[in-house]
Design an enzyme around this catalytic site. Structure first.
Site: not given
Length: 367
Positions: A171, A200, A226, A252, A274, A301
């Site tokens: 992240k 992400d 992402e 997602e 997703d 995801h």
């Protein structure tokens, strides 16, 4: 001619499951639990199918209510093998209060149960029924780890590599970009140059902030960036992809194929539907085909137990996300990882068999 596979019964169950430890990202903050809403369909010939969706801690009771009070009446007596027809009926009957949101989550659980029932009734693993392309997927460890500093990230990465992963995601989206850069540098230095490393941002940034971050990350061979900004900002995504210089993954938080069309046209490099929130397997496959028409790969995801079956079925798969919202503690024979690969197996259906006894203490009654 085969007799119709009539739906005779529907049961919906709601669980709140604890995470093994607190986890953080840039938008949702600290996660300590997640919800699972499971649907069991029974046919008139005694066959069953299981579907489910999940939330990050809120909304599960509303999803269950939608299924029990509104969708159930649309399903009883229907031919479960006519999945496209059922999907359209659910969508049209509920679109006025949905066109995404909780409706998409509820439809996802039901649609997945329909496909599981159909695959089981035909004695086929889902990935073969859906196309049977490879039977496996390359998996990556998706960290929910914004709280971790460089040394902690390196140790987490060390454990993930020991577990068999050969690709890593961390992240980003801290208040100071310099901290994200330091964390990314530490993981890339540890991994070396050959293994994929993704980041992400969980929609954390404005367009300008995302472009600045992307440019700062380019020295670390980032496989994809992402969700750099909100999913609705197609013009912003186009600028980030063009000016930031990194491949973009997104999807997602999209709920319709029409949203995906705009996102793909904005220039993203990896489509990320997703199955648990886009309306189920039926709509996920539509997105995969749309991506194929744009010569683009599909990643995933969450709910890797289901996405394994889908990525194993299609000709344009990318990496399979595996993160700590997994259900390994609560299902029989969870998929195994070896040298970065997960294999889908040959059990009829999608292969996810809940251990209801283990789930019982976490069940939310009523509703």
């Amino acid at each position: 001619m085969n007799a119709p596979l009539r739906i005779a019964g529907i049961e919906t169950r709601h669980f709140v499951l604890p995470l093994s430890h607190p986890m953080t990202d840039a938008t949702h903050g600290v996660h300590t639990e997640f919800e699972v809403v499971a649907v069991c369909l029974e046919s008139d010939c005694g066959r069953s199918g299981i579907g489910y969706t999940y939330t990050i801690g809120r909304g599960g009771a509303a999803i269950r209510s939608l299924i029990q009070r509104d969708i159930k009446t649309l399903l009883l007596g229907a031919d479960a093998s006519r999945i496209e027809q059922i999907w359209e009926r659910m969508w049209r009957c509920l679109h006025y209060v949905g066109r995404g949101g909780l409706v998409a989550f509820a439809m996802s659980a039901v649609d997945t149960a329909l496909w599981d029932l159909l695959a089981r009734s035909q004695g086929q693993p889902l990935w073969k029924l859906l196309g049977g392309y490879s039977g496996q997927a390359r998996a990556y460890a998706g960290g929910i780890d914004l709280q971790l500093g460089p040394d902690e990230l390196v140790e987490q990465t060390r454990c993930n590599l020991a577990a068999g992963f050969r690709a890593i995601k961390i992240k980003v989206g801290r208040d100071k970009l310099s901290e994200d850069i330091a964390r990314l540098r530490a993981v890339r230095d540890f991994l070396g140059p050959d293994l994929p490393l993704m980041v992400d941002a969980n929609m954390r940034w404005t367009t300008e902030q995302a472009i600045r971050a992307a440019r700062s990350f380019r020295d670390y061979d980032v496989y994809w960036l992402e969700e750099p900004t909100i999913p609705d900002d197609y013009a912003g995504l186009r600028r980030i992809a063009r000016e930031g210089g990194l491949p973009i993954a997104a999807g997602e938080n999209l709920r319709t194929i029409y949203e995906f069309r705009h996102t793909l046209e904005a220039g993203i490099a990896f489509a990320e539907p997703d199955v648990s929130n886009i309306g189920g397997i039926t709509n996920w496959l539509r997105v995969a085909r749309l991506a194929y028409a744009h010569n683009l790969p599909v990643t995933s995801h969450g709910v890797h137990e289901l996405h394994l079956q889908l990525l194993a079925a299609i000709p344009n798969p990318s990496l399979l996300e595996v993160h700590s919202f997994g259900l390994e503690r609560f299902i029989k024979n969870p998929p195994q990882l070896k040298d970065g690969i997960m294999r889908a197996g040959d059990e009829p259906g999608h292969g996810v068999q809940f251990e209801w006894d283990k789930l019982r203490e976490f069940e939310v009654k009523g509703g």
